[in-house]
Write a protein that holds these residues in place. Structure first.
Motif, short mmCIF file in Angstrom:
data_model
loop_
_atom_site.label_atom_id
_atom_site.label_comp_id
_atom_site.label_asym_id
_atom_site.label_seq_id
_atom_site.Cartn_x
_atom_site.Cartn_y
_atom_site.Cartn_z
N LEU A 3 21.29 -3.79 10.99
CA LEU A 3 21.93 -3.35 9.74
C LEU A 3 22.51 -4.58 9.06
CD1 LEU A 3 23.76 -0.06 10.80
CD2 LEU A 3 21.55 -0.31 9.67
N LYS A 4 22.05 -4.87 7.88
CA LYS A 4 22.42 -6.13 7.23
C LYS A 4 23.74 -6.07 6.47
CE LYS A 4 18.60 -8.01 8.64
NZ LYS A 4 18.61 -9.06 9.68
N HIS A 5 24.05 -4.91 5.89
CA HIS A 5 25.30 -4.79 5.12
C HIS A 5 25.68 -3.31 5.06
CE1 HIS A 5 28.37 -5.94 2.20
NE2 HIS A 5 28.06 -7.21 2.47
N VAL A 6 26.81 -3.05 4.41
CA VAL A 6 27.34 -1.68 4.39
C VAL A 6 27.14 -0.99 3.05
CG1 VAL A 6 29.02 -2.15 6.19
CG2 VAL A 6 29.66 -2.51 3.79
N ASN A 7 26.61 -1.70 2.05
CA ASN A 7 26.35 -1.07 0.76
C ASN A 7 25.18 -1.76 0.05
OD1 ASN A 7 27.41 -3.41 -0.67
ND2 ASN A 7 29.47 -2.63 -0.17
N LYS A 8 24.72 -1.12 -1.00
CA LYS A 8 23.55 -1.60 -1.73
C LYS A 8 23.75 -2.99 -2.31
CE LYS A 8 20.50 -0.19 -5.56
NZ LYS A 8 20.22 0.90 -6.55
N LYS A 45 16.95 2.81 5.29
CA LYS A 45 17.37 4.21 5.38
C LYS A 45 16.17 5.13 5.67
CE LYS A 45 21.34 3.77 2.27
NZ LYS A 45 21.92 4.20 0.96
N LYS A 46 15.05 4.85 5.03
CA LYS A 46 13.83 5.65 5.27
C LYS A 46 13.38 5.51 6.71
CE LYS A 46 12.08 5.09 0.54
NZ LYS A 46 10.99 4.49 -0.30
N PHE A 47 13.37 4.28 7.20
CA PHE A 47 12.95 4.03 8.57
C PHE A 47 13.90 4.72 9.55
CE2 PHE A 47 13.49 1.48 12.44
CZ PHE A 47 12.22 1.56 12.97
#
Length: 241
Positions: free
Chosen positions: A126-131, A146-148
């Protein structure tokens, strides 16, 4: 069919349970500012293998990882970028009784359900917490991850969640609270790992004539990272209870 492999590590100790053979694939769709393997970004290069050739190479290491309840981990780059090849080598490994893991940011070309039929464990970065943070750090918005993840959740695949802690970027209390909230809504999480940002790959950028975007950021203190990890795990447990 052939796949492009950047390199092979025979005695990996941090990429899944037990001793692992780690296969680094060529190709990655994201451009993490802290990536220490920029030489894996392009889908060209590396060494070409057929699934059978790579499987035979993996089998040579089986006596080592089998005794430790280890297995093989497909990393990169991102193995999801070579889906057809990945599916075939996963099938061969599963037929040989080998524990399989993939280390991925969840940015591939689809076929996730077919891939995950033959995967025992996902090491999900997980690279970050938001877009906005995803875009700034990787050049992508995080939607493919998210799709994966949705497919992985529907299939009940076990997960290790990983997150790189970069001073001044992903190390704040607020950031950790948001990360804990995200992880608390993910099922089948067996382990949470915070990885301290390091600067060991900077010389590769110079050799490839690529600008290193975090050249003024110092390495993350490992002890501080461990403390953040302990707090994060407690937060997740509290949110889940």
């Amino acid at each position: 069919m052939k796949g492009r492999i950047h390199s092979i590590e025979s005695m990996g100790l941090v990429d899944g349970p037990g001793i692992r053979t780690v296969i680094f694939f060529q190709g990655c769709l994201i451009r993490c500012a802290y990536c220490h393997n920029p030489d894996t970004w392009k889908c060209i290069g590396g060494t070409e293998y057929t699934p059978k050739e790579l499987h035979e190479k993996i089998l040579k290491f089986k006596p080592y990882f089998f005794k430790s309840d280890g297995g093989v981990t497909f990393s990169g780059g991102d193995p999801l970028l070579q889906p057809e090849f990945l599916i075939e080598i996963l099938k061969l490994c599963k037929n040989s009784g080998i524990h399989t893991a993939i280390d991925t940011a969840g940015y591939g070309k689809g076929q996730y359900e077919e891939i995950l039929k033959y995967v025992d464990l996902i090491l999900l970065d997980l690279k970050h917490v938001n877009k906005e943070g995803y875009l700034e750090l990787t050049g992508k918005d995080g939607e493919e991850t998210k799709k994966f993840l949705k497919v992985a959740q529907n299939m009940g695949i076990k997960l290790w969640i990983r997150h790189v802690v970069v001073p001044g970027i992903t190390d704040s209390e607020e950031h950790m609270e948001k990360l804990a909230n995200i992880i608390s809504h993910i099922d089948n999480v067996e382990k949470i790992e915070l990885l301290p940002y390091h600067i060991m790959g900077i010389n590769k950028y110079k050799g490839l004539d690529i600008q290193y975007r975090l050249d003024r950021v110092e390495a993350m203190d490992k002890d501080k990272c461990k403390e953040l990890e302990k707090k994060l795990r407690k937060r997740v447990e509290k949110l889940k209870s």
